[in-house]
Write a protein that holds these residues in place. Structure first.
Motif, PDB file in Angstrom:
ATOM      1  N   GLN A  35      -8.656  -0.844  -6.045  1.00 54.01           N
ATOM      2  CA  GLN A  35      -7.505  -0.836  -5.146  1.00 54.01           C
ATOM      3  C   GLN A  35      -6.918  -2.235  -5.004  1.00 54.01           C
ATOM      4  O   GLN A  35      -5.698  -2.414  -5.015  1.00 54.01           O
ATOM      5  CB  GLN A  35      -7.913  -0.292  -3.780  1.00 54.01           C
ATOM      6  N   ASN A  36      -7.776  -3.231  -4.887  1.00 55.75           N
ATOM      7  CA  ASN A  36      -7.281  -4.607  -4.805  1.00 55.75           C
ATOM      8  C   ASN A  36      -6.479  -4.988  -6.039  1.00 55.75           C
ATOM      9  O   ASN A  36      -5.427  -5.629  -5.941  1.00 55.75           O
ATOM     10  CB  ASN A  36      -8.457  -5.587  -4.647  1.00 55.75           C
ATOM     11  N   MET A  51      -4.739  -3.074  -7.961  1.00 55.59           N
ATOM     12  CA  MET A  51      -3.443  -2.401  -7.925  1.00 55.59           C
ATOM     13  C   MET A  51      -2.492  -3.031  -6.910  1.00 55.59           C
ATOM     14  O   MET A  51      -1.287  -3.167  -7.164  1.00 55.59           O
ATOM     15  CB  MET A  51      -3.641  -0.915  -7.637  1.00 55.59           C
ATOM     16  N   LEU A  52      -3.024  -3.435  -5.773  1.00 52.99           N
ATOM     17  CA  LEU A  52      -2.170  -4.002  -4.730  1.00 52.99           C
ATOM     18  C   LEU A  52      -1.751  -5.428  -5.057  1.00 52.99           C
ATOM     19  O   LEU A  52      -0.592  -5.806  -4.866  1.00 52.99           O
ATOM     20  CB  LEU A  52      -2.881  -3.949  -3.380  1.00 52.99           C
ATOM     21  N   PRO A  86      -4.132   3.848 -12.511  1.00 54.23           N
ATOM     22  CA  PRO A  86      -5.577   3.997 -12.711  1.00 54.23           C
ATOM     23  C   PRO A  86      -5.838   5.293 -13.467  1.00 54.23           C
ATOM     24  O   PRO A  86      -5.250   6.330 -13.162  1.00 54.23           O
ATOM     25  CB  PRO A  86      -6.128   4.049 -11.287  1.00 54.23           C
ATOM     26  N   GLY A  89     -14.502   0.994  -6.116  1.00 58.87           N
ATOM     27  CA  GLY A  89     -13.223   1.574  -5.738  1.00 58.87           C
ATOM     28  C   GLY A  89     -12.365   0.606  -4.949  1.00 58.87           C
ATOM     29  O   GLY A  89     -11.138   0.548  -5.127  1.00 58.87           O
ATOM     30  N   MET A  90     -12.994  -0.176  -4.085  1.00 63.42           N
ATOM     31  CA  MET A  90     -12.243  -1.170  -3.309  1.00 63.42           C
ATOM     32  C   MET A  90     -11.720  -2.276  -4.216  1.00 63.42           C
ATOM     33  O   MET A  90     -10.602  -2.781  -4.031  1.00 63.42           O
ATOM     34  CB  MET A  90     -13.119  -1.722  -2.190  1.00 63.42           C
ATOM     35  N   VAL A 116       0.830  -1.202   0.000  1.00 64.21           N
ATOM     36  CA  VAL A 116       0.000   0.000   0.000  1.00 64.21           C
ATOM     37  C   VAL A 116       0.867   1.255   0.000  1.00 64.21           C
ATOM     38  O   VAL A 116       0.669   2.182  -0.792  1.00 64.21           O
ATOM     39  CB  VAL A 116      -0.939   0.017   1.226  1.00 64.21           C
ATOM     40  N   SER A 126       1.120   5.786  -9.114  1.00 59.28           N
ATOM     41  CA  SER A 126       0.640   5.739 -10.489  1.00 59.28           C
ATOM     42  C   SER A 126       1.852   5.788 -11.413  1.00 59.28           C
ATOM     43  O   SER A 126       2.526   6.817 -11.514  1.00 59.28           O
ATOM     44  CB  SER A 126      -0.299   6.920 -10.770  1.00 59.28           C
ATOM     45  N   ARG A 176       2.736   2.005  -3.333  1.00 57.95           N
ATOM     46  CA  ARG A 176       1.974   2.079  -4.575  1.00 57.95           C
ATOM     47  C   ARG A 176       2.029   3.490  -5.136  1.00 57.95           C
ATOM     48  O   ARG A 176       1.975   4.472  -4.429  1.00 57.95           O
ATOM     49  CB  ARG A 176       0.508   1.697  -4.327  1.00 57.95           C
TER      50      ARG A 176
END
Length: 236
Positions: free
Chosen positions: A165-166, A168-169, A180, A161-162, A22, A27, A25
């Motif tokens: 995020q998942n 990306m992680l 994103p 949105g969650m 997290v 962009s 991370r």
């Protein structure tokens, strides 16, 4: 994971794996051409889909683009982008009028990025070129387009949105990075035609996925985060 640590209050050595995923991370706006195995993309999306959603509705839909499909979409959007015609999204991402502290934060990240890639204030041509890199997925081998059924409400968008995020992680756990990109949303008509989307599907955003090219100056950008006291109140 990358050795490029962001502005977080703890040294990287003190972070556990989840905190590192997290906390580091970012962009990424420049990728290597190295292909990403389809099995890896499938695994990322399968695990990301464990994101919570109200009454388990799971509102996310993902279009994974590689090879010719990615190139064709990029070419179609770039033609529309370079035409000078105005393209508007189906939903409002930003407020109609920015105010502080949001205006200052927005301006700072923009000029920080432009400074890294050598774009001077007022150089609209170079700004146009840089913005256009969104639509080539910053050279990433995998482009993702996310859609949602347009009759769903704000709760499903929060759930979405969650999920994002998942994605990306989990990608970072495979040595991959992402960007994103709400920049795709205004070109929903072009995307709908290129991908043959159902009229029920509204374009949420795009995302670039691949192996980061850390030699690109724009990937040294580390965005600021407000201190805890600016957005947290402890009540006892």
């Amino acid at each position: 994971m990358t050795d490029h640590a962001p502005n977080i209050p703890l040294p990287v050595s003190d972070l556990n794996p989840v905190e590192e995923a997290v906390g580091q991370r970012r962009s990424v706006r420049g990728f290597k051409p190295d292909p990403v195995p389809r099995e890896t993309v499938e695994r990322i999306l399968q695990i990301a889909a464990r994101a919570p959603s109200g009454t388990n509705m799971q509102p996310w839909k993902v279009h994974v683009l590689t090879g010719k499909a990615r190139e064709d979409l990029s070419a179609a959007i770039m033609t529309a982008f370079d035409s000078g015609e105005e393209h508007k999204g189906e939903w409002a991402y930003y407020p109609k009028q920015f105010r502080e502290p949001y205006l200052a934060r927005r301006r700072k990240v923009g000029w920080d990025l432009y400074g890294l890639v050598g774009i001077a204030k007022g150089d609209s041509e170079k700004m146009h070129v840089q913005h256009g890199r969104n639509y080539t997925f910053f050279d990433a081998p995998v482009g993702l387009v996310f859609t949602i059924d347009r009759d769903l409400e704000i709760g499903s968008w929060l759930d979405y949105g969650m999920f994002l995020q998942n994605v990306m992680l989990v990608a970072r756990s495979h040595g991959l990075e992402t960007c994103p990109q709400a920049a795709f949303a205004p070109f929903h008509k072009v995307i709908r035609e290129s991908l043959g989307l159902d009229e029920m599907e509204a374009v949420v955003c795009g995302m670039s996925l691949g192996y980061a090219d850390w030699d690109r100056p724009e990937n040294t950008l580390i965005t600021d985060r407000a201190p805890l006291e600016d957005f947290v109140k402890f009540r006892e």
